[in-house]
Design a protein around this motif. Sequence first.
Motif, PDB file in Angstrom:
ATOM      1  N   TYR A 102       0.959  -1.052  -0.210  1.00  0.00           N
ATOM      2  CA  TYR A 102       0.411   0.024  -0.113  1.00  0.00           C
ATOM      3  C   TYR A 102       1.367   0.596   0.199  1.00  0.00           C
ATOM      4  O   TYR A 102       1.018   2.083  -1.047  1.00  0.00           O
ATOM      5  N   ALA A 103       2.171   1.058   0.980  1.00  0.00           N
ATOM      6  CA  ALA A 103       2.659   1.791   1.005  1.00  0.00           C
ATOM      7  C   ALA A 103       3.407   2.973  -0.426  1.00  0.00           C
ATOM      8  O   ALA A 103       3.434   4.473  -0.985  1.00  0.00           O
ATOM      9  N   GLN A 104       3.900   1.674  -1.514  1.00  0.00           N
ATOM     10  CA  GLN A 104       4.614   1.708  -2.101  1.00  0.00           C
ATOM     11  C   GLN A 104       3.522   2.285  -3.292  1.00  0.00           C
ATOM     12  O   GLN A 104       4.033   3.314  -4.217  1.00  0.00           O
ATOM     13  N   ALA A 105       2.003   1.563  -2.998  1.00  0.00           N
ATOM     14  CA  ALA A 105       1.564   1.728  -4.165  1.00  0.00           C
ATOM     15  C   ALA A 105       1.468   3.790  -4.053  1.00  0.00           C
ATOM     16  O   ALA A 105       0.842   4.427  -5.707  1.00  0.00           O
ATOM     17  N   LEU A 106       1.222   4.167  -2.795  1.00  0.00           N
ATOM     18  CA  LEU A 106       1.131   5.791  -2.347  1.00  0.00           C
ATOM     19  C   LEU A 106       2.188   6.059  -3.032  1.00  0.00           C
ATOM     20  O   LEU A 106       2.407   7.332  -3.660  1.00  0.00           O
ATOM     21  N   ARG A 107       3.026   5.967  -2.596  1.00  0.00           N
ATOM     22  CA  ARG A 107       4.599   6.476  -3.486  1.00  0.00           C
ATOM     23  C   ARG A 107       4.970   6.731  -4.683  1.00  0.00           C
ATOM     24  O   ARG A 107       5.197   6.954  -5.240  1.00  0.00           O
ATOM     25  N   ASP A 108       4.172   5.820  -5.986  1.00  0.00           N
ATOM     26  CA  ASP A 108       4.023   5.469  -6.932  1.00  0.00           C
ATOM     27  C   ASP A 108       3.486   6.505  -7.403  1.00  0.00           C
ATOM     28  O   ASP A 108       3.117   7.144  -8.850  1.00  0.00           O
ATOM     29  N   ILE A 109       2.186   7.193  -6.762  1.00  0.00           N
ATOM     30  CA  ILE A 109       1.042   7.909  -7.688  1.00  0.00           C
ATOM     31  C   ILE A 109       1.551   9.070  -8.449  1.00  0.00           C
ATOM     32  O   ILE A 109       1.163   9.257  -9.648  1.00  0.00           O
ATOM     33  N   PRO A 110       2.489   9.652  -8.266  1.00  0.00           N
ATOM     34  CA  PRO A 110       2.901  11.020  -9.104  1.00  0.00           C
ATOM     35  C   PRO A 110       3.891  10.479  -9.977  1.00  0.00           C
ATOM     36  O   PRO A 110       3.258  11.173 -11.519  1.00  0.00           O
ATOM     37  N   SER A 111       4.551   9.495 -10.421  1.00  0.00           N
ATOM     38  CA  SER A 111       5.113   8.694 -11.239  1.00  0.00           C
ATOM     39  C   SER A 111       4.301   8.043 -12.399  1.00  0.00           C
ATOM     40  O   SER A 111       3.947   7.759 -13.433  1.00  0.00           O
ATOM     41  N   THR A 112       2.840   7.661 -12.019  1.00  0.00           N
ATOM     42  CA  THR A 112       1.801   6.874 -11.757  1.00  0.00           C
ATOM     43  C   THR A 112       1.004   7.712 -13.104  1.00  0.00           C
ATOM     44  O   THR A 112       0.935   6.567 -14.573  1.00  0.00           O
ATOM     45  N   TYR A 113       0.201   8.507 -13.103  1.00  0.00           N
ATOM     46  CA  TYR A 113      -0.325   9.143 -13.398  1.00  0.00           C
ATOM     47  C   TYR A 113       0.284  10.771 -14.291  1.00  0.00           C
ATOM     48  O   TYR A 113       1.248  11.513 -13.193  1.00  0.00           O
TER      49      TYR A 113
ATOM     50  N   ASN B 150      -6.102  14.853 -12.028  1.00  0.00           N
ATOM     51  CA  ASN B 150      -7.304  14.454 -11.899  1.00  0.00           C
ATOM     52  C   ASN B 150      -8.109  13.151 -12.267  1.00  0.00           C
ATOM     53  O   ASN B 150      -8.659  12.411 -12.507  1.00  0.00           O
ATOM     54  N   ASP B 151      -6.677  12.197 -12.816  1.00  0.00           N
ATOM     55  CA  ASP B 151      -7.063  10.921 -13.287  1.00  0.00           C
ATOM     56  C   ASP B 151      -6.758   9.917 -12.343  1.00  0.00           C
ATOM     57  O   ASP B 151      -6.676   8.637 -12.525  1.00  0.00           O
ATOM     58  N   VAL B 152      -5.916  11.109 -10.464  1.00  0.00           N
ATOM     59  CA  VAL B 152      -5.026   9.392  -9.954  1.00  0.00           C
ATOM     60  C   VAL B 152      -6.555   9.292  -9.153  1.00  0.00           C
ATOM     61  O   VAL B 152      -7.878   9.592  -8.787  1.00  0.00           O
ATOM     62  N   GLU B 153      -6.190   7.643  -9.165  1.00  0.00           N
ATOM     63  CA  GLU B 153      -7.280   6.592  -8.194  1.00  0.00           C
ATOM     64  C   GLU B 153      -6.135   5.943  -6.977  1.00  0.00           C
ATOM     65  O   GLU B 153      -5.355   6.030  -7.682  1.00  0.00           O
ATOM     66  N   TRP B 154      -7.098   6.669  -5.797  1.00  0.00           N
ATOM     67  CA  TRP B 154      -5.961   6.131  -4.622  1.00  0.00           C
ATOM     68  C   TRP B 154      -6.818   4.948  -4.561  1.00  0.00           C
ATOM     69  O   TRP B 154      -7.081   4.036  -4.294  1.00  0.00           O
ATOM     70  N   PRO B 155      -5.788   4.249  -4.160  1.00  0.00           N
ATOM     71  CA  PRO B 155      -5.160   2.711  -3.800  1.00  0.00           C
ATOM     72  C   PRO B 155      -6.061   2.053  -2.806  1.00  0.00           C
ATOM     73  O   PRO B 155      -6.077   3.640  -2.213  1.00  0.00           O
ATOM     74  N   ALA B 156      -7.099   1.538  -2.855  1.00  0.00           N
ATOM     75  CA  ALA B 156      -7.932   0.498  -1.369  1.00  0.00           C
ATOM     76  C   ALA B 156      -6.628   0.425  -0.047  1.00  0.00           C
ATOM     77  O   ALA B 156      -5.563   0.093  -0.128  1.00  0.00           O
ATOM     78  N   PRO B 157      -6.296   1.019   0.656  1.00  0.00           N
ATOM     79  CA  PRO B 157      -5.805   0.189   2.288  1.00  0.00           C
ATOM     80  C   PRO B 157      -6.084  -0.624   2.703  1.00  0.00           C
ATOM     81  O   PRO B 157      -7.606  -1.069   1.781  1.00  0.00           O
ATOM     82  N   PRO B 158      -5.151  -1.400   3.323  1.00  0.00           N
ATOM     83  CA  PRO B 158      -5.510  -2.786   3.291  1.00  0.00           C
ATOM     84  C   PRO B 158      -6.385  -2.954   5.100  1.00  0.00           C
ATOM     85  O   PRO B 158      -5.903  -1.381   5.648  1.00  0.00           O
ATOM     86  N   ALA B 159      -6.019  -3.959   4.991  1.00  0.00           N
ATOM     87  CA  ALA B 159      -7.119  -3.852   6.372  1.00  0.00           C
ATOM     88  C   ALA B 159      -6.881  -3.387   8.232  1.00  0.00           C
ATOM     89  O   ALA B 159      -7.095  -3.393   8.896  1.00  0.00           O
TER      90      ALA B 159
END
Length: 156
Positions: A124-135, A139-148
């Motif tokens: 989850y932390a890595q998916a959050l860190r990747d947001i700026p390089s992924t999008y 306006n297209d950012v899709e936030w990853p679902a947090p783990p339980a």
Amino acid sequence: MLYSHNNQYPTQLPNRIRLSDGSTRTDPSTFTDAEIADAGYVSVSDPPEYDSDTQKINWNGTAWEVVSLTQEEIDRLITIAWRGIRDERDSLLQKVDEKILRYQSQVRIGITTSIDNISDLDNYAQALRDIPSTYSNPNDVEWPAPPASLEPCQDP
């Protein structure tokens, strides 16, 4: 309904208007059209629809105008949007870091950990860190679902 006073930017009628004879009225629900006009207010249509990514609306004193944004204005809006996304991401990462630190502390002192699968938090932390390089578009950012495991810990 919006009103313009002496060609100023349209707003709601104030609670008090001053008539041309110097008297005032203080109950907007009883203002007549004649009193509103006498006080210098003109009714204005609602602003037109526009694409907020590439346009803005201006009031020219008598009418709304839809104007294309300059490239500089578009770039500034994109910068502001990315700043907001990074702030949100950093806040989410801080919550993840707190959970990871708690997990590490529990492992070091040999007690049962409050997190079943630390890998879920790492991913989850890595998916959050990747947001700026992924999008490329904020306006297209899709936030990853947090783990339980990000649910608040219940201390015994």
